[in-house]
Design an enzyme around this catalytic site. Sequence first.
Site, mmCIF file in Angstrom:
data_model
loop_
_atom_site.group_PDB
_atom_site.id
_atom_site.type_symbol
_atom_site.label_atom_id
_atom_site.label_comp_id
_atom_site.label_asym_id
_atom_site.label_seq_id
_atom_site.Cartn_x
_atom_site.Cartn_y
_atom_site.Cartn_z
ATOM 1 N N SER A 71 1.401 0.807 -1.088
ATOM 2 C CA SER A 71 1.684 1.510 -2.335
ATOM 3 C C SER A 71 2.292 0.632 -3.426
ATOM 4 C CB SER A 71 2.588 2.710 -2.072
ATOM 5 O OG SER A 71 3.805 2.280 -1.508
ATOM 6 N N HIS A 77 -1.856 7.079 0.537
ATOM 7 C CA HIS A 77 -2.405 6.737 -0.790
ATOM 8 C C HIS A 77 -3.921 6.557 -0.733
ATOM 9 C CE1 HIS A 77 1.380 6.273 -2.987
ATOM 10 N NE2 HIS A 77 1.864 5.884 -1.815
ATOM 11 N N LYS A 86 0.472 14.230 -2.213
ATOM 12 C CA LYS A 86 -0.029 13.345 -3.278
ATOM 13 C C LYS A 86 -1.376 13.908 -3.779
ATOM 14 C CE LYS A 86 2.362 9.372 -1.207
ATOM 15 N NZ LYS A 86 3.644 9.494 -1.886
HETATM 16 C C1 LIG Z 1 2.541 5.258 2.444
HETATM 17 C C2 LIG Z 1 3.415 6.473 2.469
HETATM 18 N N1 LIG Z 1 3.642 7.086 3.644
HETATM 19 C C3 LIG Z 1 4.410 8.186 3.721
HETATM 20 C C4 LIG Z 1 5.004 8.724 2.608
HETATM 21 C C5 LIG Z 1 5.856 9.943 2.740
HETATM 22 O O1 LIG Z 1 5.144 11.050 2.297
HETATM 23 P P1 LIG Z 1 5.826 12.482 2.268
HETATM 24 O O2 LIG Z 1 6.324 12.662 0.866
HETATM 25 O O3 LIG Z 1 4.758 13.439 2.642
HETATM 26 O O4 LIG Z 1 6.935 12.440 3.267
HETATM 27 C C6 LIG Z 1 4.799 8.124 1.363
HETATM 28 C C7 LIG Z 1 5.459 8.693 0.162
HETATM 29 O O5 LIG Z 1 5.886 8.038 -0.734
HETATM 30 C C8 LIG Z 1 3.984 6.966 1.293
HETATM 31 O O6 LIG Z 1 3.774 6.355 0.121
#
Ligand SMILES: Cc1ncc(COP(=O)(O)O)c(C=O)c1O
Length: 400
Positions: free
Chosen positions: A188, A216, A247
């Site tokens: 990300s 993502h 997202k």
């Molecule tokens: C790569 C990645 N994994 C997991 C998450 C966590 O997602 P959630 O908001 O559903 O806990 C994020 C959120 O920023 C993320 O970017």
Amino acid sequence: MTKNALDHRLAADLAQFKADGIYKTLNYLDSPQGPRAVMEGHGDVIILSSNNYLGLANHPTVVQAGHAALDRFGAGTASVRFICGTFTIHRELETAIARLAGTEVSLSFMSAWNANEAVPATLLGEQDLVLSDQLNHASIIDGVRLAKAITKCQTGVYKHCDLDDLRAKLAAASDRRIKLVITDGVFSMEGSIVDLPGTLQVCRDYGAILMIDDSHATGVLGATGRGTAEHFGMVGEVDIITSTLGKALGGAAGGFTAASAEVCDYLTQRARPQLFSNALPPTVAASSLASIQVLEAEPQRVAQLRDNARYFREGLIELGFKPLHGETPIIPVILGETSAAIRASELLLQAGVFVTGFGFPVVPQGEARVRCQISAAHTREHLDFALDAFKTVGRTLHLI
Ligand SMILES: Cc1ncc(COP(=O)(O)O)c(C=O)c1O
């Protein structure tokens, strides 16, 4: 309220955060999340800092599905799933997720964070090993730490996307019963895509299980938004996929693990976030399900997203900025020092464009950046407005 020793210690740390310029302030939106939104104190701004990739967070079908579920199911089950029942909407959502991810089944969680914490800590044991990419998301890092503390499994980190390092670490672990490799599908902070064919091949060569976090990539990669596996023509080949519903898929909250029937059943039996925490609210489950249905019916949203990202990236390059090369809608623009990134994001907000600046220690020293995130819902006008703002701010700060 009387302040105690903890309050005093925290106050000193918080003051230091401010002095160091790393104190975060929350920006409040007073309208739905969209390509534009009303931000308290700033009025109507272009949002270039959201993961609302497909523009579904305020899509009428998605919102209506949430309303209908509230009427049908009420607010929630008032306890965890195995104790007091689980709504049929959760089963429908999990079926749709498995269809999208291309796995046998799926299991929803309150967040992708929960899903990433649940997998290694629940599925591994003392004789096992988990290896994690150096730049994996914080939830994977904490999930691995938790697995080590709970199960006493062996853990390790391999250099970012370095298949030789991964190979060497797997070769040194031939005594391990299960070897689990975890990587983000899309990283990300960089917007880069994992080399899935290469990583999967190394895993297969050493008998390792591959888990990817597609938070993502879901709704973003592949011709129809099925994620990293579809991008590489490998749907059905990844052992375990975790991802978020917060997202591209509606943007409310929630996450999932998509995998074999055995993995998901075992998580249902033993994963602590399943056993000791409530399920997704039915409103969120229904909105997420509707998001998947919209994505399946309108795959052109994914093409639009890609087209918008390309347009914006090329626009930045024409202006003289140096966005990181890539093909995802995450477009980091490297500005150098942390102060430059923070100042740029402040000036961009004054110019009506919301984009977050990231500095050290979130990213390496000297590689501070503003990270633009493009949505399928951005029109050319939105993107041109943002590019104009970048031009003005870039000249003011002598960045271009
Ligand atoms: C790569 C990645 N994994 C997991 C998450 C966590 O997602 P959630 O908001 O559903 O806990 C994020 C959120 O920023 C993320 O970017």
